[in-house]
Every structure is written in structure tokens, then in C-alpha cells.
Design an enzyme around this catalytic site. Structure first.
Site, mmCIF file in Angstrom:
data_model
loop_
_atom_site.group_PDB
_atom_site.id
_atom_site.type_symbol
_atom_site.label_atom_id
_atom_site.label_comp_id
_atom_site.label_asym_id
_atom_site.label_seq_id
_atom_site.Cartn_x
_atom_site.Cartn_y
_atom_site.Cartn_z
ATOM 1 N N HIS A 1 34.770 48.446 42.445
ATOM 2 C CA HIS A 1 35.314 46.908 42.324
ATOM 3 C C HIS A 1 36.483 46.928 41.421
ATOM 4 C CE1 HIS A 1 34.403 42.395 42.348
ATOM 5 N NE2 HIS A 1 35.447 42.547 41.939
ATOM 6 N N HIS B 1 40.500 44.913 40.494
ATOM 7 C CA HIS B 1 41.821 44.176 40.767
ATOM 8 C C HIS B 1 43.049 44.835 40.410
ATOM 9 C CE1 HIS B 1 39.375 40.632 41.626
ATOM 10 N NE2 HIS B 1 38.313 41.266 40.687
ATOM 11 N N LEU B 2 43.786 45.163 41.171
ATOM 12 C CA LEU B 2 45.024 45.799 40.739
ATOM 13 C C LEU B 2 46.590 44.987 40.731
ATOM 14 C CD1 LEU B 2 44.657 49.359 42.656
ATOM 15 C CD2 LEU B 2 44.769 49.048 40.045
ATOM 16 N N ARG B 3 46.165 43.869 41.341
ATOM 17 C CA ARG B 3 47.171 43.002 41.388
ATOM 18 C C ARG B 3 48.449 43.379 42.148
ATOM 19 N NH1 ARG B 3 43.280 39.474 39.898
ATOM 20 N NH2 ARG B 3 43.020 39.491 37.639
ATOM 21 N N ASN C 1 42.254 39.707 46.202
ATOM 22 C CA ASN C 1 42.496 38.215 46.048
ATOM 23 C C ASN C 1 43.742 38.017 45.464
ATOM 24 O OD1 ASN C 1 41.574 39.562 43.629
ATOM 25 N ND2 ASN C 1 40.735 37.805 42.481
ATOM 26 N N LYS D 1 35.372 41.097 51.633
ATOM 27 C CA LYS D 1 35.039 40.390 50.479
ATOM 28 C C LYS D 1 34.647 39.141 50.974
ATOM 29 C CE LYS D 1 34.016 39.839 45.983
ATOM 30 N NZ LYS D 1 34.942 39.920 44.724
ATOM 31 N N HIS E 1 30.908 38.117 46.209
ATOM 32 C CA HIS E 1 30.914 37.369 44.742
ATOM 33 C C HIS E 1 29.731 36.466 44.847
ATOM 34 C CE1 HIS E 1 33.051 35.516 41.143
ATOM 35 N NE2 HIS E 1 31.881 34.845 41.368
ATOM 36 N N HIS F 1 29.524 42.998 40.728
ATOM 37 C CA HIS F 1 29.321 42.527 39.329
ATOM 38 C C HIS F 1 28.057 41.696 39.071
ATOM 39 C CE1 HIS F 1 31.244 39.152 41.096
ATOM 40 N NE2 HIS F 1 32.716 39.648 40.991
ATOM 41 N N LEU G 1 34.175 35.855 35.130
ATOM 42 C CA LEU G 1 33.350 35.346 36.271
ATOM 43 C C LEU G 1 32.525 36.417 37.072
ATOM 44 C CD1 LEU G 1 35.120 32.226 37.305
ATOM 45 C CD2 LEU G 1 33.271 32.031 36.112
ATOM 46 N N ASP H 1 35.449 45.816 37.968
ATOM 47 C CA ASP H 1 35.937 44.447 37.769
ATOM 48 C C ASP H 1 37.124 44.218 36.836
ATOM 49 O OD1 ASP H 1 36.294 41.906 38.901
ATOM 50 O OD2 ASP H 1 34.623 41.161 37.618
ATOM 51 N N HIS I 1 45.186 40.051 33.239
ATOM 52 C CA HIS I 1 45.815 38.716 33.325
ATOM 53 C C HIS I 1 46.667 38.733 31.990
ATOM 54 C CE1 HIS I 1 43.438 36.366 36.239
ATOM 55 N NE2 HIS I 1 42.379 37.067 35.826
ATOM 56 N N ALA J 1 39.727 33.600 34.146
ATOM 57 C CA ALA J 1 38.649 34.609 33.908
ATOM 58 C C ALA J 1 39.101 35.918 34.486
ATOM 59 C CB ALA J 1 37.589 34.006 35.073
HETATM 60 C C1 NCD Z 1 38.492 37.988 38.819
HETATM 61 C C2 NCD Z 1 40.185 38.076 38.839
HETATM 62 O O1 NCD Z 1 40.566 37.762 37.899
HETATM 63 O O2 NCD Z 1 40.793 38.374 40.074
HETATM 64 N N1 NCD Z 1 38.201 37.433 37.591
HETATM 65 C C3 NCD Z 1 36.952 37.679 37.089
HETATM 66 O O3 NCD Z 1 36.760 37.046 36.072
HETATM 67 N N2 NCD Z 1 36.352 38.890 37.313
HETATM 68 C C4 NCD Z 1 37.911 37.633 39.860
HETATM 69 C C5 NCD Z 1 36.627 38.068 40.179
HETATM 70 O O4 NCD Z 1 36.114 39.193 40.638
HETATM 71 O O5 NCD Z 1 35.625 37.072 40.220
HETATM 72 ZN ZN ZN Z 2 36.352 40.964 40.782
#
Ligand code: NCD
Ligand code: ZN
Length: 347
Positions: free
Chosen positions: A15, A17-19, A43, A101, A138, A176, A222, A250, A254, A266
Site C-alpha cells: 500500500h 502513494h507515489l503521487r 488517488n 481500490k 479504505h 491500513h 487517515l 501507506d 504531502h 492527512a
Molecule cells: C492518503 C493520501 O494522502 O493519499 N492519506 C492518508 O492519510 N493515509 C490517503 C489514504 O490512504 O487514506
Molecule cells: Zn493510503
């Protein structure tokens, strides 16, 4: 005798997030140096909702890899009320999607295009069950009447239980997890088709960390951190040896300014130190012998993929975590455990 070095099969991150764009280029090397593969969250803005978009995103990720890296991104489809079952089937068959997802609409960062009701995606879920495609969830209630700290537990009863009953063969990963209720829920399912990822922050911190001496936005993610009894339950679950629990950081970078604001977003950027953090937890729990299963075996088995063939080695040598990652344009991303010292270094 204290263990001084530890070698395990290379882990995967189930899990992540690579943006995209500059941010992708800045954060990717950290994950590529730790993990063999990663399940990449969809996302983005706009979200990754088609096989074509997933393939294009995968190409941008592979194009941003450091030379010589063998890291493999596993792509996911962001489910919407309007997702077509045929798109899911074709994308999975073609290898464009490894999983899909489910973001309940409004549950988290960039979830506004998510699913408003499970009924809306009934035919998609039926196809996923047929083809053995994992559904990644989620798991938080979006009912505004539910207390933010109760949203995961409420989701289990109101949504997950009926969903599992309706699709008895659907493979599901509860992403998560943050509560004793979720850990118990997963442990009680003996079918083998339900699993959960656990992040380093939910193993290391309880919700007090967000309010220690003032409000600390870099501990906000989150689902939100919970009470101490939940943290302890998650540590027991992760180190239990159950194949239903596996590593999913996760890591969610940011810009520091976006987190330190009147409405801070988050997400915790843990990728550069995730493995060292997990390993510290397993050692504290006297479960070093179970670390490899959690980090490198259980996830691959659940997804039906071969385990990685190479290994990684940790040395007992203190590492100080850098404060932040700096982007060429001056943006900064605060790191998980910034400034702290961890007992293990990744060779
Ligand atoms: C994630 C994000 O910033 O994309 N943020 C987080 O707090 N985990 C989104 C997510 O996985 O809920
Ligand atoms: Zn996530």
C-alpha cells in the site's frame, strides 16, 4: 546473544502513494531502494480509473526509477460508482491492474470520486470475485454522525460484514487497519480470502502523539491514530505469525505547507525509513523471527505472486532519520520519525 545483522527476502509494500510529476521523482527512490514491488494507490488528481490511465501512470513511474532499479509498480484501479465491470475484467486480464481500490466517497485524501454505496458497484464486485482480483478497501464509515475515532469499527459492521457475505469468494484486503476490532475481524475470518495491511505509524504511535505539547500535524493520517489498546492489538496481530497480516506503509507524502495549515491534509511520508521502523517494532516484540513473513512472504502469497528472489540486509548500527526531503522547486516533505534515531541501518 543480540542479533547484529539480519538478512531477509526482499520485502514488498502492499500500500503506497507515489503521487506524480516532481513529487513522484522525489519520493520514488526511497521506495525503490526498500521494496521489490509496491501496490501503487490510484488517488491522483484525476484518479486512475481506466486501464489506459494505469498503464500510462506505470510508465511514468518506471521512467522515474533510478538507473538499474528492479522495482516493480503494481497498479490499482480507483473504483467509482460508474466503473464498468468490463474495464475491470479487461484491465486485470491485460496485467494493467493488480487490484482495485474502494474509497468510500469522502473518506480520505482525493476520495471525492469514490463509491457512494456498495450497491452501485455490484456488477464490478461480481466480476472481481470471478477473476480473483483483490478488492482493497479504505475501511471507514463516511456517516458524519459517526465519531472520527469510531469510523473503522463502524465500517466493519455496517459495510464489510454484508459485503463479505454477499461475495463469499471475493479476495479483500482491509487497508491500513488501526483498531483491535479490525485485527479481530480479520483473525476471525478463517476462509483465507480476507487480509489486512498495517502501517509503521499505527504500530509505533497512539493518538496522543498528535497532541503532545501542541497539535502535531505530521502525525495526522487517515485512518487517524487510535488509543493505546488498539496500537497494542495491532502489534500483536502483526507479530502473531498469522499470514493474514502484511506490510503496507501507506507512505503518503504531502508538501509540509499543506500539512501545516488551518486545514492540514492527512498522510505520513514514511517510505525512507519504513523497513527500519517495522523492524524496530518486531524486535521490541521479540518477534524478529516473524519479520520476514510479515514483510516479504504473506502479501505475495495473498496476491498469488511469487516471492522476491533477492535479499536485503540490516545492520545493528544507529541511523538518524533526516528531517525532510527537499524538492528542486523548494517544496519540503517532512519525514516520519524526523530527527529520531533508529537502531537498524539498511545496508
Ligand atoms: C492518503 C493520501 O494522502 O493519499 N492519506 C492518508 O492519510 N493515509 C490517503 C489514504 O490512504 O487514506
Ligand atoms: Zn493510503
Amino acid at each position: 546473544m543480540t542479533v547484529q545483522t539480519l538478512t531477509i527476502r526482499r520485502p514488498d509494500d502492499w500500500h503506497l502513494h507515489l503521487r506524480d510529476g516532481d513529487l513522484l521523482r522525489a519520493v520514488l527512490p526511497a521506495s525503490a531502494s526498500q521494496s521489490g514491488r509496491a501496490v501503487v494507490m490510484p488517488n491522483l488528481k484525476p484518479p486512475v480509473t481506466t486501464a489506459e490511465a494505469a498503464i500510462a501512470y506505470r510508465e511514468r513511474i518506471v521512467g522515474a526509477l533510478p538507473p538499474g532499479s528492479a522495482f516493480t509498480p503494481l497498479m490499482t484501479c480507483y473504483l467509482c460508482d460508474t466503473t464498468a465491470a468490463a474495464e475491470i475484467r479487461a484491465g486485470f486480464d491485460a496485467g494493467a491492474f493488480a487490484a482495485a481500490k474502494l474509497y468510500p466517497a469522502g473518506a480520505t485524501t482525493h476520495s471525492e470520486y469514490g463509491v457512494t454505496s456498495i450497491d452501485r458497484i455490484a456488477d464490478v464486485l461480481a466480476v472481481m470475485q470471478d477473476i480473483g482480483m483483490p478488492l482493497l478497501i479504505h475501511g471507514e464509515s463516511t456517516d458524519p454522525a459517526v465519531d472520527v475515532f469510531d469510523r473503522e469499527a463502524a465500517f466493519l459492521q455496517a459495510t464489510l460484514r454484508p459485503l463479505l457475505a454477499r461475495y463469499p469468494r471475493l479476495k479483500v484486503v482491509l487497508e491500513h487497519i488501526t483498531t483491535a476490532e479490525a485485527a479481530d475481524f480479520v483473525l476471525c475470518d478463517i476462509s483465507g480470502r480476507l487480509a489486512a495491511t498495517i502501517t509503521p505509524q499505527h504500530l509505533m504511535f497512539n493518538r496522543n502523539a498528535m497532541f503532545a505539547g501542541g497539535i502535531r500535524p505530521h502525525y495526522y493520517c487517515l485512518p487517524v491514530l487510535k488509543r493505546e489498546r488498539h496500537r497494542l492489538a495491532l502489534r500483536r496481530a502483526a507479530t502473531s505469525g498469522s499470514p493474514a497480516f502484511f506490510l503496507g506503509t501507506d507512505s503518503a507524502p504531502h508538501d509540509t505547507q499543506a500539512k501545516q495549515s488551518a486545514c492540514g491534509c492527512a498522510g505520513i511520508f514514511s517510505a525512507p525509513v519504513a523497513l527500519q521502523a517495522y523492524l524496530t517494532v518486531f524486535e521490541e516484540e521479540h518477534a524478529l523471527d516473524r519479520f520476514e513473513a510479515f514483510a516479504s512472504d504473506n502479501g505475495a502469497r495473498f496476491y498469488g505472486m511469487p516471492p522476491n528472489q533477492d535479499t536485503i540486509t540490516f545492520h545493528r548500527s544507529p541511523m538518524q532519520v533526516p528531517e525532510q526531503l527537499e524538492l528542486p522547486d523548494g517544496r519540503r516533505i517532512r519525514q516520519f520519525l524526523a530527527g529520531e534515531t533508529l537502531p537498524w541501518t539498511l545496508a
